[in-house]
Design an enzyme around this catalytic site. Structure first.
Site, PDB file in Angstrom:
ATOM      1  N   THR A   1       4.090   1.051   1.188  1.00 22.17           N
ATOM      2  CA  THR A   1       5.068   0.883   2.255  1.00 22.17           C
ATOM      3  C   THR A   1       6.373   0.257   1.784  1.00 22.17           C
ATOM      4  O   THR A   1       7.362   0.263   2.517  1.00 22.17           O
ATOM      5  CB  THR A   1       4.488  -0.001   3.355  1.00 22.17           C
TER       6      THR A   1
ATOM      7  N   ARG B   1      14.340  -6.579  13.312  1.00 23.46           N
ATOM      8  CA  ARG B   1      15.227  -6.572  12.146  1.00 23.46           C
ATOM      9  C   ARG B   1      14.657  -5.653  11.070  1.00 23.46           C
ATOM     10  O   ARG B   1      13.504  -5.812  10.660  1.00 23.46           O
ATOM     11  CB  ARG B   1      15.366  -8.006  11.612  1.00 23.46           C
TER      12      ARG B   1
ATOM     13  N   GLU C   1       3.299   1.859  11.874  1.00 21.31           N
ATOM     14  CA  GLU C   1       2.477   2.642  12.790  1.00 21.31           C
ATOM     15  C   GLU C   1       3.215   3.172  14.010  1.00 21.31           C
ATOM     16  O   GLU C   1       2.786   4.154  14.621  1.00 21.31           O
ATOM     17  CB  GLU C   1       1.276   1.790  13.232  1.00 21.31           C
TER      18      GLU C   1
ATOM     19  N   ILE D   1       0.826  -1.210   0.000  1.00 17.55           N
ATOM     20  CA  ILE D   1       0.000   0.000   0.000  1.00 17.55           C
ATOM     21  C   ILE D   1       0.862   1.263   0.000  1.00 17.55           C
ATOM     22  O   ILE D   1       0.450   2.319   0.474  1.00 17.55           O
ATOM     23  CB  ILE D   1      -0.966   0.004   1.191  1.00 17.55           C
TER      24      ILE D   1
ATOM     25  N   ASN E   1      14.583  -3.223   4.926  1.00 14.66           N
ATOM     26  CA  ASN E   1      15.064  -2.273   3.920  1.00 14.66           C
ATOM     27  C   ASN E   1      15.193  -0.901   4.575  1.00 14.66           C
ATOM     28  O   ASN E   1      14.188  -0.213   4.778  1.00 14.66           O
ATOM     29  CB  ASN E   1      14.099  -2.216   2.738  1.00 14.66           C
TER      30      ASN E   1
END
Length: 717
Positions: free
Chosen positions: A475, A596, A672, A473, A599
């Site tokens: 992200t 972790r 979020e 979406i 990217n």
């Protein structure tokens, strides 16, 4: 592209460098910037018809008559659907909760809120459909309405769904025994999420199967809900959503998808329905306003004896939605008596829904501002206060934490922000006409996971195709899965092709709850591991490829119970003009412990985006309802204020990478956590600059001016 056959890359000498943890541009980036990536409203279909929703102009009542005769006679009009002629549907419990009657269109004559869909006009072109819809006459019998939320509303109740109440200890006794008490009300307004791409869906029937091309956050979610609503076998519904221009919680099953399916069923041809910006204010959901009461009782050294967080939000008469603002307190701090309650009240409003960091975003504003007030009253540094109330285990559950690093985030952030140079006294720093202040707040968000299905095919040309019903979406999910798959397969990223957004790929977690990438990566990693075990080094798969399909349901269930959360520390510096009430955020800094990082490039964008949203929440965003009409005032992106480029300072983000050794994937959600705590940090900085507390968002210039006037009148100026 490498021609090395699958399996030969497993040798240590030929293993490529790890892809996870290395910045990587979006794999679909070239397609998007050149216009090759097609979004749902852009995909062509033969014989495509267009639907336009007609929304109610009253807030409560019923439809007495739909005068569709003149509209049907207009050029290009194919049909008008309404409660008198629409197909019958049967909403049942869906993937994410109880039956959602919000999407049961045209099933009755009742109008539960202004902007409720009362008809759908379908025509050959979008322009014809819109013109015809604007001429349709709908008669109503109007009734008195109630759209105002307030703490003492007599209709407030404790909902049955979810986990609305959590308690331990004797609250009254703990408060009575506390030498320092904070007892305040905080409020947040109705807010709206408007992704860049409006909601759009095209429905068609092909060979007895319903196909929906859609913009959503979970293809299997929408497909499953449509199947139950229209009493179809799940295999008879396919939903595709390859590219999505934002979602933020709003893109689940909505009225426009159901309307498109109804019209396509009636006409036997593809039908597309696209929402306008104004329609999205009533049909895409919103964040409910909240009224929250915080009571903190502490010893003089700041250690909490009592913590009570009560939240109230509005919901509609059609669907019960809980904005769990009080739940954020259940994980951050411990106290002998710990009570949290979430309540709702049904009003004549459109149904609220999930909106980025539901519960945590408004709840953290109240809790973290109250903690700042407690720090002031005990004379403690706000970070030290939090350190003294750091729990060893889950405050209510007693479960161990999975790598909780909240204080590490505070220490790192304080060092980078220069917190040690802060004068704790409010209203002491000036720069010309500006009053300067700094504030901080904690962030937390669940690190959940859900079962997902992934399939990986080793192609004959040495490449790999990953199929999973994930949703990107905006992200960077598609890119993250490419990196995860490449490392799991031990091949370069250019040998991996990831296909997403198709319900035919099997059940998968939605892009929501900061659990998407974690859940999908788990399934992709498991499938890659099994595929590598099957491949014989040095051999080439057959022409049809070799495919492995994995479902992580049992693996997810076997995860040992722990309190799994991401954490963060937010820092803000503001400048306030006491003459105009203007507030300028000069610095934002966030440090996060989110497991972790797959990217770093897109992760930083997510953190910055969340913090920008938090700034906007603190100073700008507020949807107002006219008490006379019940409708939203300024229902467009001109009347609804949000942070623009000039409002946002340089935003600095950092992270601490540590993972629970019991966690097989180590990834936590980051979409979020950035918004949580930001509004409180800004509000606390405004107090530090001016000496005045603001417990209602947004902190508008007029509120700054009236608060300053009250302070002067009290002799505190």
């Amino acid at each position: 592209m490498s021609s090395t056959p699958p399996g030969t890359g497993t040798a240590t000498a030929t293993r490529p460098r790890p892809a996870v943890g290395v910045p990587h541009t979006r794999v679909e980036g070239p397609q998007k910037v050149t216009g090759q990536a097609r979004f749902s409203a852009e995909i062509p279909f033969p014989e495509l018809a267009h639907g336009w929703l007609v929304l109610s102009s009253v807030t409560r009542g019923r439809v007495t008559r739909v005068e569709d005769g003149p509209t049907l006679a207009m050029p290009g009009v194919l049909t008008v659907l309404h409660h008198g002629n629409a197909p019958r549907v049967e909403p049942r419990p869906g993937m994410l909760g109880p039956p959602d009657l919000t999407v049961a269109l045209f099933q009755h004559d009742r109008v539960p809120s202004r902007g409720w869909p009362v008809a759908l006009v379908v025509a050959e072109t979008s322009e014809q459909a819109r013109e015809a819809a604007e001429t349709l006459v709908v008669r109503y019998e109007e009734e008195p309405h109630d759209t105002a939320l307030h703490e003492e509303h007599p209709g407030a109740y404790v909902p049955e769904q979810g986990d609305p109440v959590a308690r331990k200890g004797d609250l009254a006794a703990a408060l009575a025994g506390s030498e320092v008490v904070v007892d305040e009300l905080y409020s947040t307004p109705e807010q709206h999420h408007h992704p860049m791409e409006p909601h759009a869906a095209t429905a068609r029937w092909e060979d007895g199967r319903l196909e929906l091309t859609d913009s959503n956050q979970g293809a299997t979610w929408v497909a499953g809900d449509l199947a139950t609503m229209f009493s179809l076998d799940p295999s008879a519904v396919r939903v595709r959503s390859e590219h999505v221009g934002g979602g933020f919680g709003s893109k689940g099953l909505r009225a426009h998808q159901v309307a498109a399916v109804m019209a396509a069923t009636r006409l036997g041809r593809p039908v597309r329905v696209v929402l306008t910006r104004r329609q999205m204010f009533t049909l895409a959901g919103h964040r409910s306003p909240t009224v929250q009461r915080i009571r903190l009782g502490a010893d003089p050294d700041g250690r909490l004896r009592a913590l009570e967080h009560r939240g109230l939000n509005h919901t509609s008469h059609v669907y019960e939605f809980v904005e769990p603002s009080a739940s954020v307190a259940r994980i951050l701090y411990d106290a002998d008596a710990h009570h949290t309650d979430n309540r709702v009240v049904r009003l004549d409003v459109p149904s609220p829904t999930w909106m980025r960091a539901p519960g945590e975003a408004p709840g953290s504003f109240a809790l973290e501002c109250a903690m700042d007030e407690l720090a002031e009253r005990t004379g403690l540094d706000p970070i030290e206060l939090r350190a003294r109330n750091e729990p060893a285990v889950g405050p209510l559950s007693g479960l161990p934490f999975a790598d909780r690093h909240l204080l590490d985030c505070f220490r790192e952030g304080a060092a980078r922000f220069g917190w040690d140079r802060r004068d704790p006294r409010p209203g002491t720093r000036r720069e010309g006409r500006w009053l300067l202040g700094t504030g901080t707040a904690a962030s937390s968000f669940p690190a959940g996971s859900a079962p997902s299905t992934a399939a990986i095919t080793a192609e004959a040309d040495g490449t790999f195709t990953v199929r999973i019903a994930a949703a990107d979406i905006g992200t960077g999910g598609r890119t993250a899965l490419t990196l995860v798959a490449a490392d799991a397969l031990e091949v370069p990223t250019d040998r991996v092709r990831v296909r997403i957004g198709d319900s035919d790929f099997g059940p998968a977690m939605i892009a929501g709850g900061s659990a998407g990438t974690r859940s999908w990566a788990w399934a992709v990693t498991a499938a890659a591991r099994e595929l590598r075990e099957r491949l014989v080094p040095g051999t080439v798969p057959p022409p049809e490829g070799s495919t492995v399909r994995v479902d992580t349901t049992e693996a997810v269930k076997a995860l040992p119970p722990k309190e799994r959360y991401s954490y963060g520390a937010q820092f803000a510096e503001v400048a306030v003009d006491p003459g105009t009430g203007e507030i300028r955020v000069r610095r934002l800094l966030g440090v996060f412990a989110a497991g972790r990082i797959v990217n770093p490039l897109t992760a930083r964008a997510q953190f910055v985006g969340g913090m920008t949203w938090g700034l906007s929440m603190a100073l700008h965003e507020e949807a107002a309802r006219d008490p006379h009409t019940g409708g939203t005032v300024g229902a467009d992106l001109a009347g609804y204020h949000f942070a623009a480029h000039a409002d946002v300072p340089p935003v600095e983000t950092h992270w601490i990478e540590r993972a629970d050794p019991d966690d097989p994937i180590g990834i936590k959600g980051i979409g979020e956590i950035g918004i949580v705590g930001t509004a409180a940090a800004v509000a606390n900085a405004v107090w530090h600059a001016t000496g005045v507390r603001h417990r209602a968002l947004p902190i508008r210039p007029d509120r700054v001016l009236t608060a300053a006037t009250r302070r002067d009148d009290a002799g505190l100026g």
